[in-house]
Scaffold this motif. Structure first.
Motif, PDB file in Angstrom:
ATOM      1  N   ARG A   1     -43.826  80.801 -51.192  1.00 38.47           N
ATOM      2  CA  ARG A   1     -44.798  81.061 -51.811  1.00 38.47           C
ATOM      3  C   ARG A   1     -46.207  80.792 -50.701  1.00 38.47           C
ATOM      4  NH1 ARG A   1     -45.859  76.965 -55.414  1.00 38.47           N
ATOM      5  NH2 ARG A   1     -43.667  75.959 -55.372  1.00 38.47           N
ATOM      6  N   TYR A   2     -45.726  79.429 -49.860  1.00 38.78           N
ATOM      7  CA  TYR A   2     -47.057  79.155 -49.124  1.00 38.78           C
ATOM      8  C   TYR A   2     -46.752  79.397 -47.405  1.00 38.78           C
ATOM      9  CZ  TYR A   2     -48.804  76.520 -52.995  1.00 38.78           C
ATOM     10  OH  TYR A   2     -49.267  76.129 -54.135  1.00 38.78           O
ATOM     11  N   GLY A   3     -45.475  79.799 -47.063  1.00 40.95           N
ATOM     12  CA  GLY A   3     -45.294  80.288 -45.819  1.00 40.95           C
ATOM     13  C   GLY A   3     -44.424  79.213 -45.135  1.00 40.95           C
ATOM     14  N   THR A   4     -43.836  79.415 -43.945  1.00 42.97           N
ATOM     15  CA  THR A   4     -43.211  78.313 -43.338  1.00 42.97           C
ATOM     16  C   THR A   4     -44.183  77.829 -42.026  1.00 42.97           C
ATOM     17  OG1 THR A   4     -41.053  79.177 -43.497  1.00 42.97           O
ATOM     18  CG2 THR A   4     -41.490  77.675 -41.946  1.00 42.97           C
ATOM     19  N   PRO A   5     -44.529  76.671 -41.979  1.00 44.36           N
ATOM     20  CA  PRO A   5     -45.422  76.223 -40.999  1.00 44.36           C
ATOM     21  C   PRO A   5     -44.926  76.008 -39.682  1.00 44.36           C
ATOM     22  CG  PRO A   5     -44.593  74.157 -42.106  1.00 44.36           C
ATOM     23  CD  PRO A   5     -44.030  75.501 -42.716  1.00 44.36           C
ATOM     24  N   GLN A   6     -45.621  76.515 -38.537  1.00 40.22           N
ATOM     25  CA  GLN A   6     -45.178  76.599 -37.158  1.00 40.22           C
ATOM     26  C   GLN A   6     -45.327  75.698 -36.030  1.00 40.22           C
ATOM     27  OE1 GLN A   6     -42.801  79.231 -36.565  1.00 40.22           O
ATOM     28  NE2 GLN A   6     -43.055  79.715 -38.691  1.00 40.22           N
ATOM     29  N   THR A   7     -46.569  74.849 -36.611  1.00 40.25           N
ATOM     30  CA  THR A   7     -47.033  73.733 -35.733  1.00 40.25           C
ATOM     31  C   THR A   7     -47.591  72.705 -36.533  1.00 40.25           C
ATOM     32  OG1 THR A   7     -49.260  74.584 -35.438  1.00 40.25           O
ATOM     33  CG2 THR A   7     -47.648  75.182 -33.835  1.00 40.25           C
ATOM     34  N   PRO A   8     -47.870  71.611 -36.175  1.00 41.00           N
ATOM     35  CA  PRO A   8     -48.424  70.422 -36.961  1.00 41.00           C
ATOM     36  C   PRO A   8     -49.942  70.938 -37.641  1.00 41.00           C
ATOM     37  CG  PRO A   8     -47.356  69.457 -35.252  1.00 41.00           C
ATOM     38  CD  PRO A   8     -47.378  71.000 -34.874  1.00 41.00           C
ATOM     39  N   GLN A   9     -50.499  71.631 -36.778  1.00 41.34           N
ATOM     40  CA  GLN A   9     -51.855  72.104 -37.010  1.00 41.34           C
ATOM     41  C   GLN A   9     -51.714  73.116 -38.556  1.00 41.34           C
ATOM     42  OE1 GLN A   9     -50.983  72.344 -33.837  1.00 41.34           O
ATOM     43  NE2 GLN A   9     -52.072  70.177 -33.484  1.00 41.34           N
ATOM     44  N   ASP A  10     -50.561  73.481 -38.859  1.00 41.34           N
ATOM     45  CA  ASP A  10     -50.311  74.341 -39.746  1.00 41.34           C
ATOM     46  C   ASP A  10     -50.508  73.684 -41.174  1.00 41.34           C
ATOM     47  OD1 ASP A  10     -50.552  76.815 -38.209  1.00 41.34           O
ATOM     48  OD2 ASP A  10     -48.316  76.853 -38.291  1.00 41.34           O
ATOM     49  N   LEU A  11     -50.031  72.386 -41.087  1.00 45.53           N
ATOM     50  CA  LEU A  11     -49.960  71.443 -42.269  1.00 45.53           C
ATOM     51  C   LEU A  11     -51.556  71.634 -43.286  1.00 45.53           C
ATOM     52  CD1 LEU A  11     -48.139  68.341 -40.745  1.00 45.53           C
ATOM     53  CD2 LEU A  11     -47.348  70.483 -42.330  1.00 45.53           C
ATOM     54  N   THR A  12     -52.538  71.882 -42.467  1.00 44.48           N
ATOM     55  CA  THR A  12     -53.759  71.665 -43.091  1.00 44.48           C
ATOM     56  C   THR A  12     -53.980  72.666 -44.420  1.00 44.48           C
ATOM     57  OG1 THR A  12     -54.829  73.479 -41.683  1.00 44.48           O
ATOM     58  CG2 THR A  12     -55.179  70.822 -41.298  1.00 44.48           C
ATOM     59  N   ALA A  13     -52.952  73.741 -44.396  1.00 42.22           N
ATOM     60  CA  ALA A  13     -52.851  74.757 -45.249  1.00 42.22           C
ATOM     61  C   ALA A  13     -51.894  74.649 -46.137  1.00 42.22           C
ATOM     62  CB  ALA A  13     -52.828  76.153 -44.651  1.00 42.22           C
ATOM     63  N   HIS A  14     -51.148  73.500 -46.116  1.00 44.35           N
ATOM     64  CA  HIS A  14     -49.947  73.175 -47.069  1.00 44.35           C
ATOM     65  C   HIS A  14     -50.164  72.007 -47.966  1.00 44.35           C
ATOM     66  CE1 HIS A  14     -46.574  76.137 -45.537  1.00 44.35           C
ATOM     67  NE2 HIS A  14     -47.622  75.893 -44.414  1.00 44.35           N
ATOM     68  N   ARG A  15     -49.540  71.948 -48.879  1.00 40.34           N
ATOM     69  CA  ARG A  15     -49.127  70.758 -49.923  1.00 40.34           C
ATOM     70  C   ARG A  15     -48.322  69.911 -49.146  1.00 40.34           C
ATOM     71  NH1 ARG A  15     -51.827  72.360 -54.542  1.00 40.34           N
ATOM     72  NH2 ARG A  15     -50.697  70.841 -55.974  1.00 40.34           N
ATOM     73  N   CYS A  16     -48.738  68.616 -48.905  1.00 39.81           N
ATOM     74  CA  CYS A  16     -47.811  67.844 -48.487  1.00 39.81           C
ATOM     75  C   CYS A  16     -47.697  66.587 -49.317  1.00 39.81           C
ATOM     76  CB  CYS A  16     -48.372  67.157 -47.047  1.00 39.81           C
ATOM     77  SG  CYS A  16     -48.621  68.391 -45.607  1.00 39.81           S
ATOM     78  N   LEU A  17     -46.304  65.856 -49.318  1.00 46.13           N
ATOM     79  CA  LEU A  17     -45.831  64.732 -49.944  1.00 46.13           C
ATOM     80  C   LEU A  17     -45.836  63.754 -49.296  1.00 46.13           C
ATOM     81  CD1 LEU A  17     -43.112  66.543 -52.057  1.00 46.13           C
ATOM     82  CD2 LEU A  17     -45.598  66.617 -52.532  1.00 46.13           C
ATOM     83  N   SER A  18     -46.234  62.357 -49.794  1.00 44.05           N
ATOM     84  CA  SER A  18     -46.238  61.386 -48.791  1.00 44.05           C
ATOM     85  C   SER A  18     -45.801  59.884 -49.699  1.00 44.05           C
ATOM     86  CB  SER A  18     -47.629  61.093 -48.182  1.00 44.05           C
ATOM     87  OG  SER A  18     -47.673  60.046 -47.243  1.00 44.05           O
ATOM     88  N   HIS A  19     -45.388  58.923 -49.175  1.00 42.31           N
ATOM     89  CA  HIS A  19     -44.866  57.793 -49.547  1.00 42.31           C
ATOM     90  C   HIS A  19     -46.254  56.725 -49.581  1.00 42.31           C
ATOM     91  CE1 HIS A  19     -42.921  54.150 -50.713  1.00 42.31           C
ATOM     92  NE2 HIS A  19     -41.724  54.888 -50.677  1.00 42.31           N
ATOM     93  N   MET A  20     -46.297  55.910 -50.622  1.00 40.95           N
ATOM     94  CA  MET A  20     -47.321  55.267 -50.687  1.00 40.95           C
ATOM     95  C   MET A  20     -47.596  54.118 -49.872  1.00 40.95           C
ATOM     96  SD  MET A  20     -47.893  55.348 -55.026  1.00 40.95           S
ATOM     97  CE  MET A  20     -49.426  54.209 -54.790  1.00 40.95           C
TER      98      MET A  20
END
Length: 294
Positions: A174-193
């Motif tokens: 659905r969202y594509g495969t990120p190729q560099t860390p800069q691509d993360l701005t276009a992705h939905r990320c999960l994180s530990h609190m």
């Protein structure tokens, strides 16, 4: 009342901060703890603790007496240990502290096989991400990730704590495969609190390191919860490789950005310099090293 037992209970109250918590540690009632403390104060003819309905604090006499009690109890433990060391097989109680995820995935299974080999050993395994004080809290061994700050402890390397970035196949579709860390701005990320600016994981592999996104679509205080969300297609997950090994093997999660993974952090086993290497401790150190190597 037994003087040595009274000293042990008094030290437990000082370390735990309350009669109730000390009673839980010692597996007796809070009322009995109070009786021991009162009897001890009567015998000494001095108040050791100032007690109110909300808090308690050491008196000057209590502060001095607590230090002396610790020394006495350590000497008694050393005397017991001198006899225990004559025994060929490990025995007694082994208190271990380890980080939650690493402890559950690595240390707990090693404890299980160690107990099968040495049935006279009992283990208290505390899994939490807090940094315990081995001396004050009575731990025999601690497993820690990252830089060490306890210069007065023996540190034995155990392994490297490696991270992996991954997502479910349907999320990548659905969202594509990120190729560099800069691509993360276009992705939905999960994180530990628990991650923040002080302990965050930083993506490497380039001249400028960049942190894992600080505005996750989902933040959770539980690693299993984050993994289940990633499996359901919620977003990109940054998590310890050991926690995701089976899902990656089955293709339920797909690795991405392998060239930019955070630098692995060292894992050490820590124990006191002055702690006698009892068979239960020496045996478990060797056992855990072998288990990790396998």
């Amino acid at each position: 009342m037994d003087k040595l037992r009274s000293m042990e209970i008094f030290v437990a109250v000082v370390e735990c901060g309350s009669f109730t918590d000390a009673a839980t540690r010692l597996e007796i009632s809070a009322v009995m703890v109070g009786k021991y403390i009162t009897a001890l104060e009567t015998t000494l003819g001095a108040r050791l603790l100032d007690r109110t309905t909300r808090r308690q604090s050491l008196t000057d006499a209590g502060r001095v007496y607590a230090e002396e009690c610790r020394r006495v109890l350590e000497q008694v433990a050393a005397a017991d240990a001198s006899v225990e060391r004559l025994r060929a097989a490990p025995s007694g109680t082994l208190r271990i502290s380890a980080p939650s995820t690493l402890g559950a995935c690595i240390v707990a299974p090693a404890v299980a096989t160690f107990l099968q080999r040495y049935p006279d050993v009992r283990v208290e395994l505390d899994l939490s991400n807090r940094v315990v004080n081995l001396v004050e809290e009575g731990f025999d061994l601690a497993v820690r990730i990252g830089d060490l700050r306890d210069g007065d402890l023996v540190a034995k390397p155990l392994c490297q704590y490696r991270m992996v970035i991954c997502a479910a196949p349907d999320y990548l579709a659905r969202y594509g495969t990120p190729q560099t860390p800069q691509d993360l701005t276009a992705h939905r990320c999960l994180s530990h609190m628990v991650w923040n600016a002080r302990n965050e994981w930083r993506l490497s592999g380039s001249e400028v390191e960049s942190p894992w996104r600080r505005d996750p679509v989902l933040a959770c205080n539980d690693g299993l919860g984050l993994k289940m969300a990633a499996l359901a297609g919620a977003g990109l997950l940054l998590q310890p490789e050991i926690l995701l090994r089976e899902e990656l093997k089955r293709g339920e999660l797909v690795r991405v950005l392998d060239a930019w993974l955070p630098t692995p952090r060292p894992v050490h086993m820590l124990y006191r310099h002055d702690l006698h290497r009892l068979p239960k401790l020496s045996g478990f150190i060797d056992h855990l090293q072998h288990a990790v190597a396998q």
